[in-house]
Design a protein around this motif. Sequence first.
Motif, mmCIF file in Angstrom:
data_model
loop_
_atom_site.group_PDB
_atom_site.id
_atom_site.type_symbol
_atom_site.label_atom_id
_atom_site.label_comp_id
_atom_site.label_asym_id
_atom_site.label_seq_id
_atom_site.Cartn_x
_atom_site.Cartn_y
_atom_site.Cartn_z
ATOM 1 N N TRP A 424 -31.998 -107.897 19.637
ATOM 2 C CA TRP A 424 -32.415 -106.702 19.316
ATOM 3 C C TRP A 424 -33.321 -106.953 17.318
ATOM 4 C CZ3 TRP A 424 -32.931 -102.927 22.511
ATOM 5 C CH2 TRP A 424 -32.404 -103.163 24.179
ATOM 6 N N VAL A 425 -34.078 -106.756 17.901
ATOM 7 C CA VAL A 425 -34.751 -105.945 16.262
ATOM 8 C C VAL A 425 -34.224 -104.839 15.581
ATOM 9 C CG1 VAL A 425 -36.466 -106.769 14.538
ATOM 10 C CG2 VAL A 425 -36.113 -108.211 16.292
ATOM 11 N N ILE A 426 -33.541 -104.655 14.613
ATOM 12 C CA ILE A 426 -33.412 -102.857 14.402
ATOM 13 C C ILE A 426 -33.714 -102.489 13.284
ATOM 14 C CG2 ILE A 426 -31.214 -102.764 15.757
ATOM 15 C CD1 ILE A 426 -29.502 -103.484 14.018
ATOM 16 N N ASP A 427 -33.542 -101.460 13.163
ATOM 17 C CA ASP A 427 -33.727 -100.910 11.615
ATOM 18 C C ASP A 427 -35.025 -101.175 10.898
ATOM 19 O OD1 ASP A 427 -30.775 -100.514 11.379
ATOM 20 O OD2 ASP A 427 -30.143 -101.675 9.783
ATOM 21 N N PHE A 428 -36.148 -101.374 11.842
ATOM 22 C CA PHE A 428 -37.688 -100.726 11.190
ATOM 23 C C PHE A 428 -37.704 -100.038 10.818
ATOM 24 C CE2 PHE A 428 -38.027 -103.164 15.271
ATOM 25 C CZ PHE A 428 -39.004 -104.015 15.100
ATOM 26 N N PRO A 429 -38.742 -100.525 9.715
ATOM 27 C CA PRO A 429 -39.436 -99.485 8.462
ATOM 28 C C PRO A 429 -39.373 -98.344 8.921
ATOM 29 C CG PRO A 429 -40.232 -101.322 8.181
ATOM 30 C CD PRO A 429 -39.806 -101.829 8.970
ATOM 31 N N LEU A 430 -39.465 -96.750 9.044
ATOM 32 C CA LEU A 430 -40.057 -95.675 8.737
ATOM 33 C C LEU A 430 -41.445 -95.765 9.212
ATOM 34 C CD1 LEU A 430 -39.227 -93.016 10.297
ATOM 35 C CD2 LEU A 430 -39.022 -91.936 8.175
ATOM 36 N N LEU A 431 -42.321 -95.949 7.938
ATOM 37 C CA LEU A 431 -43.267 -95.741 7.630
ATOM 38 C C LEU A 431 -44.508 -96.946 7.323
ATOM 39 C CD1 LEU A 431 -42.508 -92.547 5.468
ATOM 40 C CD2 LEU A 431 -43.418 -92.143 7.888
ATOM 41 N N GLU A 432 -45.563 -96.985 7.435
ATOM 42 C CA GLU A 432 -46.715 -97.588 7.521
ATOM 43 C C GLU A 432 -47.275 -97.734 6.196
ATOM 44 O OE1 GLU A 432 -47.358 -101.459 9.633
ATOM 45 O OE2 GLU A 432 -47.842 -99.991 10.875
ATOM 46 N N TRP A 433 -47.442 -98.121 4.827
ATOM 47 C CA TRP A 433 -48.640 -97.484 4.189
ATOM 48 C C TRP A 433 -50.217 -98.165 4.574
ATOM 49 C CZ3 TRP A 433 -49.703 -93.895 1.504
ATOM 50 C CH2 TRP A 433 -50.778 -94.008 -0.414
ATOM 51 N N ASP A 434 -51.325 -97.321 4.326
ATOM 52 C CA ASP A 434 -52.919 -97.844 4.897
ATOM 53 C C ASP A 434 -53.670 -97.778 3.609
ATOM 54 O OD1 ASP A 434 -54.517 -98.971 7.054
ATOM 55 O OD2 ASP A 434 -55.064 -97.408 6.336
ATOM 56 N N GLU A 435 -53.544 -98.798 3.487
ATOM 57 C CA GLU A 435 -54.265 -99.908 1.897
ATOM 58 C C GLU A 435 -56.157 -98.569 2.005
ATOM 59 O OE1 GLU A 435 -53.036 -100.023 -0.625
ATOM 60 O OE2 GLU A 435 -54.324 -99.296 -1.426
ATOM 61 N N GLU A 436 -56.385 -98.985 3.780
ATOM 62 C CA GLU A 436 -57.962 -98.318 3.646
ATOM 63 C C GLU A 436 -58.012 -97.087 4.093
ATOM 64 O OE1 GLU A 436 -60.708 -99.233 7.101
ATOM 65 O OE2 GLU A 436 -59.735 -100.913 6.541
ATOM 66 N N THR A 437 -56.957 -95.803 4.558
ATOM 67 C CA THR A 437 -57.269 -94.274 4.547
ATOM 68 C C THR A 437 -56.230 -93.994 3.276
ATOM 69 O OG1 THR A 437 -55.532 -94.849 5.902
ATOM 70 C CG2 THR A 437 -57.499 -94.290 7.029
ATOM 71 N N ARG A 438 -55.574 -94.737 2.527
ATOM 72 C CA ARG A 438 -54.359 -94.439 1.599
ATOM 73 C C ARG A 438 -53.409 -93.213 2.208
ATOM 74 N NH1 ARG A 438 -55.034 -96.934 -2.357
ATOM 75 N NH2 ARG A 438 -53.959 -95.559 -3.431
ATOM 76 N N ARG A 439 -52.506 -93.791 3.116
ATOM 77 C CA ARG A 439 -51.707 -92.658 3.973
ATOM 78 C C ARG A 439 -50.488 -93.548 4.425
ATOM 79 N NH1 ARG A 439 -52.848 -89.526 8.624
ATOM 80 N NH2 ARG A 439 -50.878 -90.687 9.444
ATOM 81 N N PHE A 440 -50.038 -92.816 4.557
ATOM 82 C CA PHE A 440 -48.543 -93.523 5.444
ATOM 83 C C PHE A 440 -49.041 -93.252 6.926
ATOM 84 C CE2 PHE A 440 -45.849 -93.170 1.755
ATOM 85 C CZ PHE A 440 -45.889 -94.806 1.548
ATOM 86 N N TYR A 441 -48.747 -94.553 7.996
ATOM 87 C CA TYR A 441 -48.076 -94.315 9.376
ATOM 88 C C TYR A 441 -47.008 -94.641 9.585
ATOM 89 C CZ TYR A 441 -53.446 -93.722 9.804
ATOM 90 O OH TYR A 441 -54.385 -93.207 9.497
ATOM 91 N N ALA A 442 -46.760 -93.742 10.823
ATOM 92 C CA ALA A 442 -45.101 -93.732 11.519
ATOM 93 C C ALA A 442 -45.404 -95.118 12.081
ATOM 94 C CB ALA A 442 -44.693 -92.480 12.979
ATOM 95 N N LYS A 443 -44.475 -95.679 12.072
ATOM 96 C CA LYS A 443 -44.446 -97.577 12.703
ATOM 97 C C LYS A 443 -44.372 -97.660 13.708
ATOM 98 C CE LYS A 443 -43.090 -102.354 11.428
ATOM 99 N NZ LYS A 443 -44.391 -102.901 11.237
#
Length: 582
Positions: A424-443
């Motif tokens: 099991w891989v656990i504790d993923f980051p909640l969010l991912e930053w996208d440089e192109e659209t300059r906003r966070f996405y849900a991972k």
Amino acid sequence: MFRTHTCGELRIGNAGQAVTLAGWVQRNREMGGLTFIDLRDRYGITQLVFNMEINSDLCRDARELGREFVIRVRGKVAERFNKNPKIPTGEIEILVEELIVLNPSKIPPFTIEDHTDGGEELRMKYRYLDLRRNENRKNLFLRHQMAIETRNYLNFKDFIEIETPYLIKSTPEGARDFVVPSRMNEGQFYALPQSPQTFKQLLMIAGYDRYYQIVRCFRDEDLRADRQPEFTQIDCEMAFVTRDDVLNTFEGLAKHLFISVLNVEVSDFPRMPYQEAMKLYGSDKPDIRFGMTLHELNHLLQNKGFKIFDDAGLVVGIKAEGCGDYSRKQLEELTDFVKRPQVGATGLAYIKYTTDGAIKSSVDKFYTPENLKLVLDEMGAKPADLILILAGNTDKIRSAMGDLRLEMGKRLDLINPVEFKPLWVIDFPLLEWDEETRRFYAKHHPFTSPKPEDISLLETDPDAVRANAYDLVINGTEIGGGSIRIHNKELQQKMFRVLGFTEEEATNQFGFLMNAFEYGAPPHGGIAFGFDRWVTLFGGGDSIRDFIAFPKNNAGRDVMIDSPSVISEEQLKELGISPSTK
Ligand code: ASP
């Protein structure tokens, strides 16, 4: 009656019996006055014999039978003179007394054999013939068996299978939606579900505290070997559970499948935080069948005057045992490997610790032998070992080193193809930053709950927030993923804000879910497994297409039924869509 037995059924104990069989002609060969036919159905192959001396008309008819003719025969089971130990029916044959051609066949465009002469494109066009081949039959049977065992396990654990609709409304799970125009609501569209995510959450609110569904999902993405526009998930959700309840339940499912389908016992699955997976394996789906973990070398190799290393966020090495005498050509091959665009490094440094104890390095201009020896010692290198080093942007270089590690694992034959190492891989980051659209996405997706201790960081330091999310990884393949969900309206609203939704957008798209949260939503969480991938992994295949009865090709086309295709102007008109002007 078409048949008394199947073509895989008769044994020496049946000798003397009168039987009727039906099936397809696999092979037809003459030997002296005898004609032998291999008759095939999905259960196996049975040999038929026609004897010129006993019945010449019948034997002549048999000689006319072409490949893939469908026939019915009546005859007697006899012990075979030349037994074939390779097939279960190999001790008997049928002395045929009556032959009826149920349907002739054109000559098939490729041979229906294990090693067929048909290319992929041709086999897909005539998939119904391709599916007659053993390999495909075995694959589909494995799939069926895994579905049954999944249901057995989950039913036993009090889960109930509930169907959710296919004509729904767009949900953002990171891919594009397939849409379906509505005739009755002109100008409006349904979306096909990327997953039943919101419905299974609503089922939790409705009180069905253990749900599952083996369900088709649709994502309009570019295709790769392990992607199809429609694919199948084992989709699950539970209420009143913690993360560990979910992990334990589905570790149980995985173990049940391993033992009941493959007869393989696997030990408890390690739980590895995402950060650790990235640091040690350069991947969030680490293949832990072999070691060769990543070793950070910033403290030993920076600030010694080598600008490339000094400017790097990360200097990282792996130790390839027994490669200390690699030739220049071998090292160049590895350099070419890391420079591929998919891997994305700009160069590769190395320290060779040769069999006779010499230290040779691509960077010895900048480092004293003592410096380099420190690296060797810290990495536990012995003579005949090779240290490979990459440097650059931390995230990029980690993943490049993860790729190089896998490549070296393959080259050095460190990966046992018949071993299974789930984790099991656990504790993923909640969010991912996208440089192109300059906003966070849900991972994972926007319904995933942050870890409670990180909620306070949501608006101040979103990058640092960990999700209560987990993936099941087996042998370097992500087999499933899920999370504990948000079940509270305020937190869900806050999440949408962080993701850049306006209040209005959030309400428009997900008002139904947030409203439902206000009517007694229990804490809940779940997971979904990629069923096609899991079957492929168990079947030892490379492509999920081989485990799907009617898959689409790389361009998303079904070449057998020739779809997608244009529709008539009347149909378009009826749907309120104006014909393309192209
Ligand atoms: N709906 C998610 C997915 O398709 C899985 C889950 O969170 O249960 O990836």
